[in-house]
Design a protein around this motif. Sequence first.
Motif, PDB file in Angstrom:
ATOM      1  N   THR A 138      60.293 116.167 -13.907  1.00  0.00           N
ATOM      2  CA  THR A 138      59.077 116.966 -14.063  1.00  0.00           C
ATOM      3  C   THR A 138      58.188 116.462 -15.197  1.00  0.00           C
ATOM      4  OG1 THR A 138      60.247 118.532 -15.509  1.00  0.00           O
ATOM      5  CG2 THR A 138      60.169 119.044 -13.157  1.00  0.00           C
ATOM      6  N   ALA A 139      58.628 115.441 -15.925  1.00  0.00           N
ATOM      7  CA  ALA A 139      57.876 114.956 -17.085  1.00  0.00           C
ATOM      8  C   ALA A 139      56.805 113.944 -16.680  1.00  0.00           C
ATOM      9  CB  ALA A 139      58.834 114.311 -18.086  1.00  0.00           C
ATOM     10  N   ALA A 140      55.700 113.989 -17.403  1.00  0.00           N
ATOM     11  CA  ALA A 140      54.662 112.978 -17.218  1.00  0.00           C
ATOM     12  C   ALA A 140      55.076 111.642 -17.834  1.00  0.00           C
ATOM     13  CB  ALA A 140      53.348 113.456 -17.835  1.00  0.00           C
ATOM     14  N   ARG A 141      55.871 111.695 -18.909  1.00  0.00           N
ATOM     15  CA  ARG A 141      56.447 110.510 -19.544  1.00  0.00           C
ATOM     16  C   ARG A 141      57.860 110.849 -19.982  1.00  0.00           C
ATOM     17  NH1 ARG A 141      52.403 108.401 -18.199  1.00  0.00           N
ATOM     18  NH2 ARG A 141      50.982 107.003 -19.296  1.00  0.00           N
ATOM     19  N   VAL A 142      58.743 109.875 -19.872  1.00  0.00           N
ATOM     20  CA  VAL A 142      60.056 109.947 -20.499  1.00  0.00           C
ATOM     21  C   VAL A 142      60.102 108.820 -21.519  1.00  0.00           C
ATOM     22  CG1 VAL A 142      62.549 109.795 -20.179  1.00  0.00           C
ATOM     23  CG2 VAL A 142      61.134 110.941 -18.450  1.00  0.00           C
ATOM     24  N   LEU A 143      60.170 109.193 -22.772  1.00  0.00           N
ATOM     25  CA  LEU A 143      60.051 108.225 -23.854  1.00  0.00           C
ATOM     26  C   LEU A 143      61.447 107.892 -24.372  1.00  0.00           C
ATOM     27  CD1 LEU A 143      57.311 108.375 -26.560  1.00  0.00           C
ATOM     28  CD2 LEU A 143      59.603 107.586 -27.121  1.00  0.00           C
ATOM     29  N   ALA A 144      61.799 106.609 -24.331  1.00  0.00           N
ATOM     30  CA  ALA A 144      63.115 106.147 -24.779  1.00  0.00           C
ATOM     31  C   ALA A 144      62.966 105.375 -26.083  1.00  0.00           C
ATOM     32  CB  ALA A 144      63.759 105.264 -23.714  1.00  0.00           C
ATOM     33  N   PRO A 145      63.595 105.842 -27.175  1.00  0.00           N
ATOM     34  CA  PRO A 145      63.461 105.152 -28.467  1.00  0.00           C
ATOM     35  C   PRO A 145      64.466 104.016 -28.619  1.00  0.00           C
ATOM     36  CG  PRO A 145      64.597 107.227 -28.770  1.00  0.00           C
ATOM     37  CD  PRO A 145      64.282 107.130 -27.308  1.00  0.00           C
ATOM     38  N   TRP A 146      64.439 103.082 -27.699  1.00  0.00           N
ATOM     39  CA  TRP A 146      65.279 101.895 -27.764  1.00  0.00           C
ATOM     40  C   TRP A 146      64.574 100.769 -26.995  1.00  0.00           C
ATOM     41  CZ3 TRP A 146      67.872 106.231 -25.222  1.00  0.00           C
ATOM     42  CH2 TRP A 146      67.723 106.231 -23.836  1.00  0.00           C
ATOM     43  N   PRO A 147      64.963  99.525 -27.230  1.00  0.00           N
ATOM     44  CA  PRO A 147      64.322  98.412 -26.512  1.00  0.00           C
ATOM     45  C   PRO A 147      64.705  98.395 -25.041  1.00  0.00           C
ATOM     46  CG  PRO A 147      66.059  97.603 -27.945  1.00  0.00           C
ATOM     47  CD  PRO A 147      65.904  99.058 -28.264  1.00  0.00           C
ATOM     48  N   ALA A 148      63.860  97.803 -24.233  1.00  0.00           N
ATOM     49  CA  ALA A 148      64.051  97.798 -22.778  1.00  0.00           C
ATOM     50  C   ALA A 148      65.416  97.232 -22.413  1.00  0.00           C
ATOM     51  CB  ALA A 148      62.954  96.980 -22.117  1.00  0.00           C
ATOM     52  N   GLY A 149      66.090  97.928 -21.513  1.00  0.00           N
ATOM     53  CA  GLY A 149      67.359  97.459 -20.996  1.00  0.00           C
ATOM     54  C   GLY A 149      68.564  97.766 -21.861  1.00  0.00           C
ATOM     55  N   THR A 150      68.378  98.509 -22.943  1.00  0.00           N
ATOM     56  CA  THR A 150      69.493  98.786 -23.847  1.00  0.00           C
ATOM     57  C   THR A 150      70.480  99.768 -23.247  1.00  0.00           C
ATOM     58  OG1 THR A 150      68.107  98.371 -25.783  1.00  0.00           O
ATOM     59  CG2 THR A 150      70.102  99.653 -26.136  1.00  0.00           C
ATOM     60  N   HIS A 151      69.965 100.831 -22.631  1.00  0.00           N
ATOM     61  CA  HIS A 151      70.805 101.873 -22.048  1.00  0.00           C
ATOM     62  C   HIS A 151      70.414 102.071 -20.585  1.00  0.00           C
ATOM     63  CE1 HIS A 151      72.598 103.148 -25.846  1.00  0.00           C
ATOM     64  NE2 HIS A 151      71.396 103.081 -26.389  1.00  0.00           N
ATOM     65  N   PRO A 152      71.317 102.620 -19.775  1.00  0.00           N
ATOM     66  CA  PRO A 152      70.940 102.966 -18.398  1.00  0.00           C
ATOM     67  C   PRO A 152      69.731 103.889 -18.403  1.00  0.00           C
ATOM     68  CG  PRO A 152      73.318 103.131 -18.682  1.00  0.00           C
ATOM     69  CD  PRO A 152      72.746 102.901 -20.053  1.00  0.00           C
ATOM     70  N   ALA A 153      68.740 103.569 -17.606  1.00  0.00           N
ATOM     71  CA  ALA A 153      67.475 104.292 -17.636  1.00  0.00           C
ATOM     72  C   ALA A 153      67.516 105.500 -16.713  1.00  0.00           C
ATOM     73  CB  ALA A 153      66.334 103.368 -17.221  1.00  0.00           C
ATOM     74  N   PRO A 154      66.908 106.610 -17.124  1.00  0.00           N
ATOM     75  CA  PRO A 154      66.752 107.735 -16.193  1.00  0.00           C
ATOM     76  C   PRO A 154      65.998 107.302 -14.942  1.00  0.00           C
ATOM     77  CG  PRO A 154      66.159 108.383 -18.429  1.00  0.00           C
ATOM     78  CD  PRO A 154      66.329 106.902 -18.445  1.00  0.00           C
ATOM     79  N   ALA A 155      66.330 107.899 -13.829  1.00  0.00           N
ATOM     80  CA  ALA A 155      65.719 107.520 -12.554  1.00  0.00           C
ATOM     81  C   ALA A 155      64.327 108.131 -12.444  1.00  0.00           C
ATOM     82  CB  ALA A 155      66.596 107.969 -11.397  1.00  0.00           C
ATOM     83  N   THR A 156      63.378 107.534 -13.149  1.00  0.00           N
ATOM     84  CA  THR A 156      62.002 108.001 -13.100  1.00  0.00           C
ATOM     85  C   THR A 156      61.070 106.837 -13.388  1.00  0.00           C
ATOM     86  OG1 THR A 156      60.346 109.403 -14.177  1.00  0.00           O
ATOM     87  CG2 THR A 156      62.221 108.727 -15.505  1.00  0.00           C
TER      88      THR A 156
END
Length: 321
Positions: A138-156
């Motif tokens: 339901t979010a317009a953005r999901v902000l991840a405070p880590w570099p790309a590919g560091t953790h499994p990404a939410p499916a969005t």
Amino acid sequence: MGLTGWYVHHHGAGHLTRFRAVRRFLPGAVVVFSSLPEPAALPPATTWIHLDRDDDGRPADADPTAGGLLHWAPLGHAGHARRFAAIAGALGARRFDRFVVDVSVEVALLVRLLGVPTVVITQPGDRGDAPHRLAYSTAARVLAPWPAGTHPAPATRALVEVGGISRFDGRERVVRPDPGTVLVLGAGVAEPDFAAAASATPGTRWQLAGGSAATWLDDPWAALQRAEVVVTAAGQNSIADIAAAGARAVVVPQPRPFDEQVATGRVLADRRLAVVEPAWPAPHEWPAVLDRARAQHPDWTQWGVAGAARRAAEAITEVGA
């Protein structure tokens, strides 16, 4: 530009620290909602709305998960009702252009139901449960405070990975590491364990920062640079601060919901960025642990700290613009 709301979770100091780091680059007025006490000094154009706590009494006995559909919405809890009423009242009184949630599935859903686009800050660990998936979808953005590919990404498709957000991003390194100096970032470190480790490593000078008012450092930047080795848990802010300082580190992940710190520790070990210990080492183990940390040459540029707070602010500002 417009008006931004920001929910700051009350657990620990990390969520507030992250807000402060990003707020420097976030234009316009911001209204903060939190159960934390209002800080002594707020940035300009920033308002603080204090929320009642919803974890006193026996809320765990009041079906707080609604049968597994939510994380925390206890039945019949007056503080819980008042905090949601305060958020709804503020959103009904003024037009908010966007609302950052760090972190609460229930606040994210409330704000979205009230017609305000959300920016949900995600965290490491297993976030594939139904409540997290609902907040992310339901979010317009999901902000991840880590570099790309560091953790499994939410499916969005709304995910933005900005790098590790540190309050020290952009600060100049002016102090060189002092051989034999060990800095312990002390949240969750028992003083007897600290004392035993220091006694077991003659020739080293140990400093405890945080964990109590007596050892708290408002600005540990110089101490981070001076330490030959930094010992810390695997919280996101601590790791980002160590990355900003380029420090050698021993990381001891603490138990957290969804294995958040364990997941971060696994990444740090895989990338050879720190010595990762599953638990606080026994006193006799510390000499070898420190030797392994001293021998490391971590490439902390992998953590993407440079510019991360600014990138987060830009991603937030794009919502509702």
